[in-house]
Every structure is written in structure tokens, then in C-alpha cells.
Design a protein around this motif. Structure first.
Motif, short mmCIF file in Angstrom:
data_model
loop_
_atom_site.label_atom_id
_atom_site.label_comp_id
_atom_site.label_asym_id
_atom_site.label_seq_id
_atom_site.Cartn_x
_atom_site.Cartn_y
_atom_site.Cartn_z
N SER A 52 0.31 -6.01 -49.89
CA SER A 52 1.38 -5.89 -50.55
C SER A 52 1.69 -6.83 -51.26
O SER A 52 2.00 -7.03 -52.12
N ASN A 53 1.16 -8.12 -50.06
CA ASN A 53 1.64 -9.41 -51.25
C ASN A 53 0.61 -10.30 -50.13
O ASN A 53 0.21 -9.98 -48.32
N PRO A 54 0.10 -11.61 -50.61
CA PRO A 54 -0.85 -11.63 -49.27
C PRO A 54 0.02 -13.66 -48.70
O PRO A 54 -0.83 -14.32 -47.66
N ILE A 55 2.05 -13.52 -48.75
CA ILE A 55 2.77 -14.36 -47.34
C ILE A 55 2.51 -14.26 -45.85
O ILE A 55 3.12 -12.36 -45.68
N GLY A 56 1.67 -14.35 -44.95
CA GLY A 56 1.57 -14.17 -43.61
C GLY A 56 2.54 -14.78 -42.62
O GLY A 56 3.24 -16.33 -43.39
N LEU A 57 3.16 -14.24 -42.01
CA LEU A 57 3.69 -15.24 -40.84
C LEU A 57 2.58 -15.23 -39.57
O LEU A 57 2.61 -15.39 -39.27
N ALA A 58 2.39 -16.93 -39.80
CA ALA A 58 1.78 -16.70 -38.69
C ALA A 58 2.76 -17.20 -36.99
O ALA A 58 2.48 -16.73 -36.36
N ALA A 59 1.42 -17.16 -36.18
CA ALA A 59 0.89 -17.15 -34.52
C ALA A 59 2.28 -18.18 -34.25
O ALA A 59 2.26 -18.89 -34.55
N GLY A 60 3.20 -18.30 -32.97
CA GLY A 60 3.57 -18.93 -32.18
C GLY A 60 5.32 -18.51 -32.60
O GLY A 60 5.68 -19.07 -31.37
N PHE A 61 5.44 -18.13 -33.83
CA PHE A 61 6.81 -17.53 -34.06
C PHE A 61 7.42 -16.85 -32.71
O PHE A 61 8.11 -16.80 -31.60
N ASP A 62 6.66 -14.90 -33.01
CA ASP A 62 7.26 -14.43 -31.89
C ASP A 62 5.66 -14.20 -30.91
O ASP A 62 4.95 -13.50 -30.89
N LYS A 63 6.12 -14.72 -30.10
CA LYS A 63 5.25 -14.94 -28.92
C LYS A 63 5.01 -13.99 -28.19
O LYS A 63 4.02 -13.20 -27.83
N ASN A 64 5.90 -13.06 -27.74
CA ASN A 64 5.81 -11.37 -27.28
C ASN A 64 5.72 -10.30 -28.03
O ASN A 64 5.99 -9.28 -27.68
N GLY A 65 5.56 -10.32 -29.73
CA GLY A 65 6.08 -8.94 -30.37
C GLY A 65 7.10 -8.58 -30.24
O GLY A 65 7.09 -7.71 -30.05
N GLU A 66 8.19 -9.40 -29.86
CA GLU A 66 9.81 -8.79 -29.74
C GLU A 66 10.42 -8.38 -30.92
O GLU A 66 11.23 -7.62 -30.68
N ALA A 67 10.52 -9.44 -31.90
CA ALA A 67 10.88 -9.25 -33.17
C ALA A 67 10.41 -8.77 -34.08
O ALA A 67 10.64 -8.53 -35.64
N LEU A 68 9.11 -7.66 -34.19
CA LEU A 68 9.14 -7.09 -34.56
C LEU A 68 9.52 -6.68 -36.45
O LEU A 68 9.42 -6.38 -37.36
N GLY A 69 10.83 -5.76 -35.54
CA GLY A 69 11.23 -4.77 -36.59
C GLY A 69 12.39 -5.87 -37.40
O GLY A 69 11.68 -5.16 -38.82
N GLY A 70 12.42 -6.85 -37.07
CA GLY A 70 13.20 -8.06 -38.00
C GLY A 70 12.23 -8.53 -38.96
O GLY A 70 12.76 -8.58 -39.83
N LEU A 71 11.60 -8.84 -37.84
CA LEU A 71 10.51 -9.74 -39.19
C LEU A 71 9.28 -8.91 -40.00
O LEU A 71 9.11 -9.60 -41.08
N ALA A 72 9.62 -7.30 -39.89
CA ALA A 72 8.73 -7.15 -40.58
C ALA A 72 9.33 -6.54 -42.21
O ALA A 72 9.54 -5.86 -43.33
N ARG A 73 10.73 -7.43 -42.24
CA ARG A 73 11.89 -7.37 -43.22
C ARG A 73 12.18 -8.44 -44.01
O ARG A 73 13.52 -8.79 -44.75
N LEU A 74 11.68 -9.50 -43.68
CA LEU A 74 11.38 -10.34 -43.99
C LEU A 74 10.76 -10.97 -45.55
O LEU A 74 10.92 -11.64 -45.93
N GLY A 75 9.71 -9.87 -46.03
CA GLY A 75 9.32 -9.58 -47.26
C GLY A 75 8.02 -10.04 -46.09
O GLY A 75 7.16 -10.34 -47.87
N PHE A 76 7.35 -10.00 -45.50
CA PHE A 76 5.85 -11.31 -45.84
C PHE A 76 5.24 -9.11 -45.62
O PHE A 76 5.46 -8.86 -45.29
N GLY A 77 3.24 -9.89 -45.77
CA GLY A 77 2.15 -9.23 -46.09
C GLY A 77 2.18 -9.01 -45.17
O GLY A 77 1.43 -7.79 -44.83
N PHE A 78 2.13 -9.89 -43.99
CA PHE A 78 1.54 -9.50 -42.59
C PHE A 78 2.10 -10.61 -41.58
O PHE A 78 2.26 -11.27 -42.08
N VAL A 79 2.22 -9.71 -40.25
CA VAL A 79 3.11 -10.42 -39.32
C VAL A 79 2.41 -10.75 -38.18
O VAL A 79 1.09 -9.76 -37.53
#
Length: 348
Positions: A52-79
Motif C-alpha cells: 500500500s506504500n513503499p516504506i518498510g521497517l528494516a530488520a533488527g527492530f523486532d528480532k523475534n517477530g513478537e510485536a507484529l500486531g503493533g508494528l502493522a499499525r504504524l503505517g508501514f507498507g511492509f515489516v
């Protein structure tokens, strides 16, 4: 409704790794509102992924994939979450994360600390619907066969991740960057190609500390082995003379504002070598709409941010999106892809 910044200024007063852990916990527990729908002009497609947009979150922030629900609501096009290794590992001794506040930069020597592939897979199994989620794969420090570790991650997470990023460019696992040499790269990518069982695209993340000839070789190897895109680039081992922060001499990978020029140059080299045959994702030192625009016009079909979020908070995502949408219209483009294909910006 504005996105809360989770007290970014307060978090910056804490030890960096403690602050990072608190940010992850906040994203896991605070019920965030759904982001506003993206401006349609920002919609784009890369390697079969509709963003939906070309702005993604780079790897390293959520190393264990445990905060995907919150990250998905910050407006990124991909995480992109990870890096994940087959076996859990503690990473390097602390301290291993340093803010260079005067330079708007970060040095990290985390060493692929994560809870391992099984915990990661469990988190991806509960991922939010509708979000584009990527898994960044790494190798255990003490493994006898690094290529086998990447294959293990690819097979275990098949069907759980929308794409995979093969991270061979972290400077914090001894010998890992040697996988960017042609013989080792052919072995790794050949085994990755054999192990692919789903249509999920596979990206390759490379270092910024490469010559044009080295980048051109990696591009050709990626094409031979059907890699779907290059992520350009990881952190740098370089220490520019411009750094002024007290921790500027710490070992590890440097990210943030001082990486901007080097990462942009590496992207331009990759675009020249690829000649439109391989999609590119630009990363490194992106902190504004202008930075994002430069990467798109240098050949990146999408970008990723991370370090700038530490200094500017999650509201940065929306600011970059608004700026990009305005620039696209001001320049007469009807889509992100049209701007990317228009070629490099001319000097003004």
C-alpha cells in the motif's frame, strides 16, 4: 488520530537496549488504532508483493517477530522481522548497542541475538492479517555450515512469511560477510534455490562496504539463482571523520545519518549493474521524504527505515508518506513505479 511516539524522548534517556525492550513491550501491549488508509498514489508492487506504500521497517527492530500486531499499525507498507537463526543464541556481550546522538546514528554489535526459529515461527503463525511481513534469516555463530542454516530457516518458515531476506552482510557474526564472495555465494544461493517450496520471494541483503565490481558480481549471481530483489544495504564498518559522539569508536555496524551517502552510492552502483533486471530496496540513513525520494529515483522500488525512528519516533512513517505523495504529484508522476523507472535525479 495521531500515532503515539511511546515517549521517544524519555526512551532516549535510558540505556539503548533497555529502551529497545520497552518499545517492543509497548508495541505488544498498547492497543493502537488502525492507521489511515494510504494515499492510492503510494501503492506499488515489488517481486509480486502488493504494497500500500513503499516504506518498510528494516530488520533488527523486532528480532523475534513478537510485536507484529503493533508494528502493522504504524503505517508501514511492509515489516521485516529478524534476523532469526535456527537455534536460540544470546548474541555478543553487553554493552552492544550505542546511541551516537550528536550524529543521529547507532552502532550495534548485537550478534544475531534471538530466541530461535521455533519461537519465531510461533509468532509468525499469529501474525496480523492484511500486513506484508518478511523474515530476515541469519546463521548461528557456531554453525559448521552457514548455508544450511539459511536453508533450515527458509524451510521452517515456508507459508508463514510473505518474503525472505537472506542476511549475509551483518558485520557482527565473524566470517559472515565472506558469503558475499562468488564461490560461497553460488553455493549458498544454489542451495536456497533448491529449497524454495513456495512462491514467497527471496531477497538478498548486502553490505555497503563493497566496490562496484563486487556489487556487479552479486547482481549477476542473484540473477543466475533467481533471487527476487536486493536489499541495499546493511550497516557499515566505516567510521567517517565527521562523527563527534563519545561512542564513535565502538566496534560494530554503524547506521543512521552517517550511512546515508555510502548507502545511496551502493544503491546507485546496484542500479547501474542491474540495468532494470533486478528490483532493489534502499536502506541506510533514510530520515525524511527527501531521503526516500532520492532512493526511489536512484532505482529503489521500496525503502526501509529503522535508526531514524529512534530519533524521530513512529510519526516519521506518516511524514515520509505524505512527502512522497506530494512529490509524486508535483513531479507529474502517477505512481511510485513510474518515478523509479524515470531514472536518477538530475543535479539542480
Amino acid at each position: 488520530m495521531p500515532v503515539p511516539d511511546f515517549g521517544a524522548a524519555i526512551l532516549r534517556r535510558l540505556d539503548p537496549e533497555t529502551a529497545h525492550g520497552l518499545a517492543i513491550q509497548a508495541l505488544k501491549t498498547i492497543p493502537l488504532p488502525a492507521p489511515r488508509a494510504d494515499d492510492p498514489i503510494l501503492a506499488t508492487r515489488i517481486a509480486g508483493l502488493n504494497l500500500s506504500n513503499p516504506i518498510g521497517l528494516a530488520a533488527g527492530f523486532d528480532k523475534n517477530g513478537e510485536a507484529l500486531g503493533g508494528l502493522a499499525r504504524l503505517g508501514f507498507g511492509f515489516v521485516e522481522c529478524g534476523s532469526v537463526t535456527p537455534l536460540p543464541q544470546a548474541g555478543n556481550p553487553k554493552p552492544r548497542l550505542f546511541r551516537l546522538s550528536q550524529d543521529r546514528a547507532i552502532i550495534n554489535r548485537m550478534g544475531f541475538n534471538n530466541t530461535g526459529l521455533e519461537a519465531f515461527a510461533d509468532h509468525l503463525s499469529a501474525r496480523p492479517s492484511g500486513a506484508v511481513i518478511g523474515a530476515n534469516l541469519g546463521a548461528n555463530k557456531d554453525t559448521d555450515d552457514r548455508a544450511a542454516d539459511y536453508v533450515t530457516g527458509l524451510r521452517r518458515l515456508a507459508g508463514l512469511s510473505d518474503y525472505f531476506a537472506i542476511n549475509i552482510s551483518s558485520p557482527n557474526t565473524p566470517g559472515l560477510r565472506a558469503l558475499q564472495g562468488r564461490e560461497a555465494l553460488d553455493d549458498l544461493l544454489g542451495r536456497i534455490a533448491e529449497a524454495r517450496t513456495t512462491a514467497a520471494p527471496v531477497f538478498l541483503k548486502i553490505a555497503p562496504d563493497l566496490t562496484f565490481a563486487e556489487i556487479a558480481m552479486i547482481v549477476e549471481a542473484a540473477l543466475v539463482h533467481r533471487i527476487d530483489a536486493l536489499i541495499v544495504s546493511n550497516t557499515t564498518l566505516d567510521r567517517p571523520d565527521s562523527l563527534t559522539s563519545p561512542d564513535r569508536a565502538e566496534a560494530g555496524g554503524l547506521s543512521g545519518a552517517p550511512l546515508r551517502g555510502r548507502a545511496l552510492a551502493a544503491l546507485r552502483d546496484a542500479a547501474e549493474a542491474a540495468e532494470g533486471r533486478l528490483p532493489l530496496i534502499g536502506v541506510g540513513g533514510i530520515a525524511s521524504g527527501q531521503d526516500a525520494w532520492e532512493r526511489l529515483r536512484a532505482g529503489a522500488s521500496a525503502i526501509q527505515i529503522y535508526s531514524a525512528l529512534i530519533y524521530d519516533g513512529p510519526g516519521l512513517v506518516g511524514r515520509i508518506k505524505r512527502d512522497l505523495a506530494a512529490r509524486l504529484r508535483a513531479e507529474g508522476f502517477s505512481s511510485v513505479a513510474e518515478a523509479v523507472s524515470a531514472g536518477p535525479l538530475t543535479e539542480r
